[in-house]
Design an enzyme around this catalytic site. Structure first.
Site, PDB file in Angstrom:
ATOM      1  N   VAL A   1     -43.273  44.574  26.063  1.00  0.00           N
ATOM      2  CA  VAL A   1     -44.737  45.051  25.279  1.00  0.00           C
ATOM      3  C   VAL A   1     -43.951  47.024  25.828  1.00  0.00           C
ATOM      4  O   VAL A   1     -44.985  48.227  25.796  1.00  0.00           O
ATOM      5  CB  VAL A   1     -45.534  45.396  25.807  1.00  0.00           C
ATOM      6  CG1 VAL A   1     -45.964  43.516  25.552  1.00  0.00           C
ATOM      7  CG2 VAL A   1     -46.257  45.170  27.406  1.00  0.00           C
ATOM      8  N   ASP A   2     -43.577  47.506  26.590  1.00  0.00           N
ATOM      9  CA  ASP A   2     -42.838  48.596  27.188  1.00  0.00           C
ATOM     10  C   ASP A   2     -42.187  49.213  26.075  1.00  0.00           C
ATOM     11  O   ASP A   2     -41.776  48.666  25.012  1.00  0.00           O
ATOM     12  CB  ASP A   2     -42.231  48.576  28.927  1.00  0.00           C
ATOM     13  CG  ASP A   2     -40.702  47.916  28.665  1.00  0.00           C
ATOM     14  OD1 ASP A   2     -39.697  48.794  27.890  1.00  0.00           O
ATOM     15  OD2 ASP A   2     -40.527  47.323  29.267  1.00  0.00           O
TER      16      ASP A   2
ATOM     17  N   GLY B   1     -31.927  37.837  28.729  1.00  0.00           N
ATOM     18  CA  GLY B   1     -32.961  37.960  29.934  1.00  0.00           C
ATOM     19  C   GLY B   1     -34.609  37.525  28.870  1.00  0.00           C
ATOM     20  O   GLY B   1     -35.229  37.917  29.790  1.00  0.00           O
TER      21      GLY B   1
ATOM     22  N   HIS C   1     -44.809  41.019  20.712  1.00  0.00           N
ATOM     23  CA  HIS C   1     -45.960  40.785  21.463  1.00  0.00           C
ATOM     24  C   HIS C   1     -47.028  42.441  21.783  1.00  0.00           C
ATOM     25  O   HIS C   1     -47.588  42.354  22.805  1.00  0.00           O
ATOM     26  CB  HIS C   1     -45.724  40.331  22.986  1.00  0.00           C
ATOM     27  CG  HIS C   1     -44.746  38.668  22.708  1.00  0.00           C
ATOM     28  ND1 HIS C   1     -44.066  38.029  23.616  1.00  0.00           N
ATOM     29  CD2 HIS C   1     -44.928  38.465  22.141  1.00  0.00           C
ATOM     30  CE1 HIS C   1     -43.862  37.321  23.077  1.00  0.00           C
ATOM     31  NE2 HIS C   1     -44.154  37.364  22.552  1.00  0.00           N
TER      32      HIS C   1
ATOM     33  N   ARG D   1     -50.376  48.753  34.577  1.00  0.00           N
ATOM     34  CA  ARG D   1     -48.677  48.743  33.407  1.00  0.00           C
ATOM     35  C   ARG D   1     -48.106  50.210  32.543  1.00  0.00           C
ATOM     36  O   ARG D   1     -47.206  49.762  32.864  1.00  0.00           O
ATOM     37  CB  ARG D   1     -49.103  47.251  32.776  1.00  0.00           C
ATOM     38  CG  ARG D   1     -50.400  45.532  33.274  1.00  0.00           C
ATOM     39  CD  ARG D   1     -49.028  45.126  33.595  1.00  0.00           C
ATOM     40  NE  ARG D   1     -48.598  46.090  34.833  1.00  0.00           N
ATOM     41  CZ  ARG D   1     -49.821  46.105  36.376  1.00  0.00           C
ATOM     42  NH1 ARG D   1     -51.046  45.473  36.129  1.00  0.00           N
ATOM     43  NH2 ARG D   1     -49.513  47.035  37.662  1.00  0.00           N
TER      44      ARG D   1
END
Length: 232
Positions: A88-89, A170, A104, A56
């Site tokens: 989480v990006d 989103g 998160h 990921r």
């Protein structure tokens, strides 16, 4: 400057090519989410979990911010923008947003398994077996897994209470406790939701819904907000 508080979710990252956390059959990249996103999964198969997040992380590094990310960053010229993201990006940051709270966790960081307060930035995409913190404990992904507390919820609640404008972008408001942030937004605040799955009648007119994907919806939202400023 008026405060624009944004709650963003997987729909924003999806348009940059990042797989959504959970699709309709409960899998994430063909894995049961509990295998790769729970303390039990970590204990059962640490190698699988490390490899999953390594992939990921590698994927996220190859993706670029999209028009929705860039539009939010541009709004900092006109508003005090604070993003609360379930993602989480780091695409919000790479687009230029300067105030981002990750509910998160963050792919780009590692966390000690002995002391959750020990968090380390990563300048590479892999956490390997044997990579240890300063206390000699294995490093894990800095991700809030199912069954774990969400320590950033309290700061997020405080931000929601200060919103002049609150944008939900989103996300379908199905993931708790994040979805509960809407309950902390002042009644006097103007609320907006950008998601193709919603229309005005979902909320009885209390939330202005823009039934579009994040990139197209942010264009409409930006016009709405800037026209309101011009009118004042």
């Amino acid at each position: 400057m008026k405060k624009l508080i944004v709650l963003s979710g997987a729909g924003v990252s999806a348009e940059s090519g990042i797989s959504t956390f959970r699709d309709s059959n409960g899998l994430w990249e063909n894995h049961d989410v509990m295998e790769v996103a729970s303390p039990e999964g970590w204990r059962r198969n640490r190698a699988l979990v490390l490899d999953f997040y390594n992939q990921r992380r590698k994927q996220a590094r190859e993706c670029q911010p999209n028009a929705a990310h860039l539009a939010l960053a541009a709004l900092e010229k006109y508003f005090e923008v604070q993003i609360i993201t379930q993602n989480v990006d780091d695409l919000h940051e790479r687009a230029g947003s300067t105030n981002v709270l990750h509910l998160h966790g963050e792919l780009s960081k590692a966390q000690s398994t002995a002391d959750p307060k020990l968090i380390y930035p990563l300048d590479h995409w892999e956490i390997k077996e044997g990579d240890k913190c300063e206390k000699g404990s294995q490093l894990r992904p800095f991700i809030v897994w199912f069954g774990e507390a969400v320590p950033m919820m309290i700061p997020a609640m405080k931000l929601a209470k200060k919103a002049d404008y609150f944008l939900i972008l989103g996300t379908s408001l199905q993931v708790y406790p994040a979805a509960g942030l809407i309950d902390y937004v002042p009644q006097t605040s103007k609320k907006f939701l950008i998601d193709p799955g919603f229309s005005e009648n979902h909320f009885g007119g209390k939330i202005h819904c823009i039934p579009k994907k994040a990139t197209e919806g942010m264009g409409i939202f930006t016009e709405l907000l800037l026209s309101e400023i011009e009118e004042k």
